[in-house]
Design a protein around this motif. Sequence first.
Motif, PDB file in Angstrom:
ATOM      1  N   GLY A 196       0.514   0.765   1.803  1.00 55.59           N
ATOM      2  CA  GLY A 196       0.422  -0.574   0.911  1.00 55.59           C
ATOM      3  C   GLY A 196       1.715  -0.425   0.013  1.00 55.59           C
ATOM      4  N   ALA A 197       1.956   0.453  -0.637  1.00 52.94           N
ATOM      5  CA  ALA A 197       3.167   0.819  -1.609  1.00 52.94           C
ATOM      6  C   ALA A 197       4.372   0.900  -0.856  1.00 52.94           C
ATOM      7  CB  ALA A 197       2.980   1.962  -2.651  1.00 52.94           C
ATOM      8  N   LEU A 198       4.621   1.488   0.220  1.00 53.39           N
ATOM      9  CA  LEU A 198       5.628   1.339   1.129  1.00 53.39           C
ATOM     10  C   LEU A 198       5.945  -0.076   1.592  1.00 53.39           C
ATOM     11  CD1 LEU A 198       5.239   4.793   3.087  1.00 53.39           C
ATOM     12  CD2 LEU A 198       6.623   4.470   1.257  1.00 53.39           C
ATOM     13  N   MET A 199       5.097  -0.764   1.870  1.00 48.03           N
ATOM     14  CA  MET A 199       5.245  -2.010   2.486  1.00 48.03           C
ATOM     15  C   MET A 199       5.757  -3.051   1.467  1.00 48.03           C
ATOM     16  SD  MET A 199       4.729  -2.259   5.603  1.00 48.03           S
ATOM     17  CE  MET A 199       5.310  -0.363   5.553  1.00 48.03           C
ATOM     18  N   ASP A 200       5.925  -2.623   0.090  1.00 51.10           N
ATOM     19  CA  ASP A 200       6.455  -3.476  -1.003  1.00 51.10           C
ATOM     20  C   ASP A 200       7.990  -3.096  -0.977  1.00 51.10           C
ATOM     21  OD1 ASP A 200       4.443  -5.115  -1.623  1.00 51.10           O
ATOM     22  OD2 ASP A 200       3.797  -3.880  -3.044  1.00 51.10           O
ATOM     23  N   ARG A 201       8.336  -2.134  -0.235  1.00 52.39           N
ATOM     24  CA  ARG A 201       9.662  -1.502  -0.345  1.00 52.39           C
ATOM     25  C   ARG A 201      10.319  -1.413   1.015  1.00 52.39           C
ATOM     26  NH1 ARG A 201      11.589  -0.055  -4.873  1.00 52.39           N
ATOM     27  NH2 ARG A 201      10.172   0.125  -6.694  1.00 52.39           N
ATOM     28  N   TRP A 202       9.654  -1.511   2.043  1.00 51.52           N
ATOM     29  CA  TRP A 202      10.222  -1.605   3.440  1.00 51.52           C
ATOM     30  C   TRP A 202      10.156  -3.027   3.826  1.00 51.52           C
ATOM     31  CZ3 TRP A 202       7.315   2.824   6.618  1.00 51.52           C
ATOM     32  CH2 TRP A 202       7.638   4.197   5.933  1.00 51.52           C
ATOM     33  N   THR A 235       5.651  -0.605  15.134  1.00 46.72           N
ATOM     34  CA  THR A 235       4.524  -0.257  15.273  1.00 46.72           C
ATOM     35  C   THR A 235       3.947  -0.868  16.528  1.00 46.72           C
ATOM     36  OG1 THR A 235       3.671  -2.176  14.035  1.00 46.72           O
ATOM     37  CG2 THR A 235       3.704  -0.044  12.899  1.00 46.72           C
ATOM     38  N   SER A 236       4.365  -1.983  16.938  1.00 44.95           N
ATOM     39  CA  SER A 236       4.000  -2.343  18.398  1.00 44.95           C
ATOM     40  C   SER A 236       4.757  -1.511  19.534  1.00 44.95           C
ATOM     41  CB  SER A 236       4.654  -3.927  18.672  1.00 44.95           C
ATOM     42  OG  SER A 236       3.830  -4.583  17.650  1.00 44.95           O
ATOM     43  N   ILE A 237       6.076  -1.211  19.328  1.00 46.60           N
ATOM     44  CA  ILE A 237       6.515  -0.169  20.012  1.00 46.60           C
ATOM     45  C   ILE A 237       5.979   0.971  20.147  1.00 46.60           C
ATOM     46  CG2 ILE A 237       8.781   1.086  20.555  1.00 46.60           C
ATOM     47  CD1 ILE A 237      10.253  -1.368  19.431  1.00 46.60           C
ATOM     48  N   SER A 280      -0.886  -3.452   7.148  1.00 46.29           N
ATOM     49  CA  SER A 280      -0.323  -3.456   5.846  1.00 46.29           C
ATOM     50  C   SER A 280       0.917  -4.163   5.837  1.00 46.29           C
ATOM     51  CB  SER A 280      -0.117  -2.132   5.545  1.00 46.29           C
ATOM     52  OG  SER A 280      -1.097  -1.279   5.397  1.00 46.29           O
ATOM     53  N   ALA A 281       1.561  -4.452   6.872  1.00 47.37           N
ATOM     54  CA  ALA A 281       3.112  -5.345   6.770  1.00 47.37           C
ATOM     55  C   ALA A 281       2.607  -6.652   7.317  1.00 47.37           C
ATOM     56  CB  ALA A 281       3.697  -4.605   7.948  1.00 47.37           C
ATOM     57  N   ALA A 282       1.335  -7.074   8.194  1.00 51.95           N
ATOM     58  CA  ALA A 282       1.399  -8.256   8.656  1.00 51.95           C
ATOM     59  C   ALA A 282       0.984  -9.267   7.263  1.00 51.95           C
ATOM     60  CB  ALA A 282       0.302  -8.243   9.646  1.00 51.95           C
ATOM     61  N   GLN A 283       0.024  -8.835   6.635  1.00 49.03           N
ATOM     62  CA  GLN A 283      -0.586  -9.600   5.465  1.00 49.03           C
ATOM     63  C   GLN A 283       0.595 -10.192   4.437  1.00 49.03           C
ATOM     64  OE1 GLN A 283      -4.276  -8.390   3.647  1.00 49.03           O
ATOM     65  NE2 GLN A 283      -5.473  -9.153   5.265  1.00 49.03           N
ATOM     66  N   PRO A 284       1.286  -9.102   3.870  1.00 50.77           N
ATOM     67  CA  PRO A 284       2.419  -9.704   2.985  1.00 50.77           C
ATOM     68  C   PRO A 284       3.501 -10.358   3.654  1.00 50.77           C
ATOM     69  CG  PRO A 284       2.535  -7.345   3.403  1.00 50.77           C
ATOM     70  CD  PRO A 284       1.216  -7.744   3.838  1.00 50.77           C
ATOM     71  N   LEU A 285       3.863 -10.321   4.997  1.00 52.47           N
ATOM     72  CA  LEU A 285       4.938 -10.930   5.722  1.00 52.47           C
ATOM     73  C   LEU A 285       4.480 -12.496   5.718  1.00 52.47           C
ATOM     74  CD1 LEU A 285       7.579 -10.804   7.116  1.00 52.47           C
ATOM     75  CD2 LEU A 285       6.256 -10.198   9.366  1.00 52.47           C
ATOM     76  N   LEU A 286       3.353 -12.740   5.907  1.00 52.98           N
ATOM     77  CA  LEU A 286       3.080 -14.115   6.495  1.00 52.98           C
ATOM     78  C   LEU A 286       3.458 -15.010   5.660  1.00 52.98           C
ATOM     79  CD1 LEU A 286       1.405 -15.747   8.551  1.00 52.98           C
ATOM     80  CD2 LEU A 286      -0.749 -15.296   7.366  1.00 52.98           C
ATOM     81  N   GLN A 309       2.497  -7.597  -3.063  1.00 55.53           N
ATOM     82  CA  GLN A 309       1.675  -8.181  -2.013  1.00 55.53           C
ATOM     83  C   GLN A 309       0.941  -6.841  -1.301  1.00 55.53           C
ATOM     84  OE1 GLN A 309       0.617 -11.050  -0.025  1.00 55.53           O
ATOM     85  NE2 GLN A 309       1.305 -12.444  -1.648  1.00 55.53           N
ATOM     86  N   GLY A 310       2.001  -5.812  -0.821  1.00 56.51           N
ATOM     87  CA  GLY A 310       1.343  -4.865  -0.230  1.00 56.51           C
ATOM     88  C   GLY A 310       0.379  -4.139  -0.818  1.00 56.51           C
ATOM     89  N   ARG A 311       0.842  -3.965  -2.159  1.00 60.29           N
ATOM     90  CA  ARG A 311       0.140  -2.923  -2.865  1.00 60.29           C
ATOM     91  C   ARG A 311      -1.462  -3.514  -3.079  1.00 60.29           C
ATOM     92  NH1 ARG A 311       3.960  -1.476  -7.509  1.00 60.29           N
ATOM     93  NH2 ARG A 311       5.318  -3.448  -6.307  1.00 60.29           N
ATOM     94  N   MET A 312      -1.322  -4.998  -3.385  1.00 60.53           N
ATOM     95  CA  MET A 312      -2.521  -5.465  -3.521  1.00 60.53           C
ATOM     96  C   MET A 312      -3.529  -5.498  -2.681  1.00 60.53           C
ATOM     97  SD  MET A 312      -4.099  -8.629  -2.705  1.00 60.53           S
ATOM     98  CE  MET A 312      -2.647  -9.804  -2.411  1.00 60.53           C
ATOM     99  N   ASN A 313      -2.916  -6.005  -1.452  1.00 65.25           N
ATOM    100  CA  ASN A 313      -3.627  -5.942  -0.168  1.00 65.25           C
ATOM    101  C   ASN A 313      -4.266  -4.545   0.220  1.00 65.25           C
ATOM    102  OD1 ASN A 313      -3.783  -8.582   0.848  1.00 65.25           O
ATOM    103  ND2 ASN A 313      -1.649  -8.457   1.005  1.00 65.25           N
ATOM    104  N   SER A 314      -3.310  -3.495   0.022  1.00 65.31           N
ATOM    105  CA  SER A 314      -3.802  -2.195   0.406  1.00 65.31           C
ATOM    106  C   SER A 314      -4.897  -1.841  -0.443  1.00 65.31           C
ATOM    107  CB  SER A 314      -2.806  -1.248   0.400  1.00 65.31           C
ATOM    108  OG  SER A 314      -2.087  -0.933  -0.832  1.00 65.31           O
TER     109      SER A 314
END
Length: 433
Positions: A80-86, A95-97, A136-142, A366-371
Amino acid sequence: MRDVAARPGSGDGDRPREVLRVRAFALFWSATTIRAFGGSIAGVAFQILIVTVITASPFEIGVLSALSVVPYLFLGLIVGALMDRWKRQRTLMVTSIGRAVVLGIVPILLLLDALDFWSLAAVILLLGILTLFADSAAQPLLPHIVPRSSLVMANARLGQSETVAGTAGPALGGALLNLVGAPILFAFDAAINAVSAVLQSRIEVDEAVPSPRAHGRHIGHDIVEGMRFTYRHRTLRPLALSVHIWFLGNSIVATVFAVFVLRELNLEPWAFGLALAFGGFGGFLGALLAPALGRRLGAGRAILLGRMLVIVPWAAMAVAPISASSDLALLLPLISAAQFVYGLAMGIEDANDIGYRQAVAPDAIQGRMNSTIRTMNRVIFFFGALLAGSLATFFGYPLTLGVAAIIFTAAASVVGFSSLRSARHDDLEGLES
């Protein structure tokens, strides 16, 4: 703390419109939907492989089941923390690949007769880690794809397709497994994830570049900051606590319901499947109604409605005079109605719950809150499942379902007696921490 400018269409004058007409969301929805169908199809195939190919013992089955949760327990807050930086869009593509590659290994192992407990465990663990990154990436991307005023509708559309996938996918997977065999089925699922990656890559989205960490700070500080934001926020705190309590109740019903119905009540498998289908229909209808209810009642009251509705089926199952000798004409309508209301409640609250979270939190957290919320939910679910087994063993299934109904009541009470009850999706005051 405000993040109004970071989101497209975050002003008061926005009007919700059909989000599937937004090209970026249509691609996002398509990629998510086919991935959900692929996951449901593969889920059935994995269960059959576990029982028929590797002939796993009950202990090994428990280990394989736990592996899907383990990544969330040990990596959830970090990811979750990484998703606020990646870059979240890039993470979803990768991830799909990755899922396509991992699933593509399964038919090779089957054809080489090399699939055993350890190789299957490695596959399940890798898929669990990839799913964690994707979720973890999908929710903050929306919120970067649709306007803030359309977040509830966007989550409702995603919920509808995921409900259909969860209902129809297992049946489709069982039929395909009989028709084409496991190797081709897993190759097909790998191809589905490759298509999902292509669709995801076509989404045009602008993601802000995060500011560099201050000297002396590390990822641990980011995680703590996310937890503080979540549990100190005026409306996110009761939302998080309510959903944690809800997960405790849900872990109990998810653990004991099938055993109670199939073993204690001797319901036929076809009737059990039919009852679950009613749950899927209820979930679809709930997601269909969620945007209108969110606009009319407000976010808090729509969430409260869902929390209150979910009490009804399990309280009814706890006190209903049913047993193994009950007539099918009584059992099937009762269990089907319980599943329908259960699905309806989740459909209503999920879209409003997630949509409100996405609207109220700044993009940078967003990423940290959701995670934070998601990881705590899974920890609670893990221990709740253990509690459910003990309760059912010592007190029986009806009383255990009654305990779950009481826990669901507590979850609704947290919403009803907090500032969250009056929160609205269009209330910009919710953007302040």
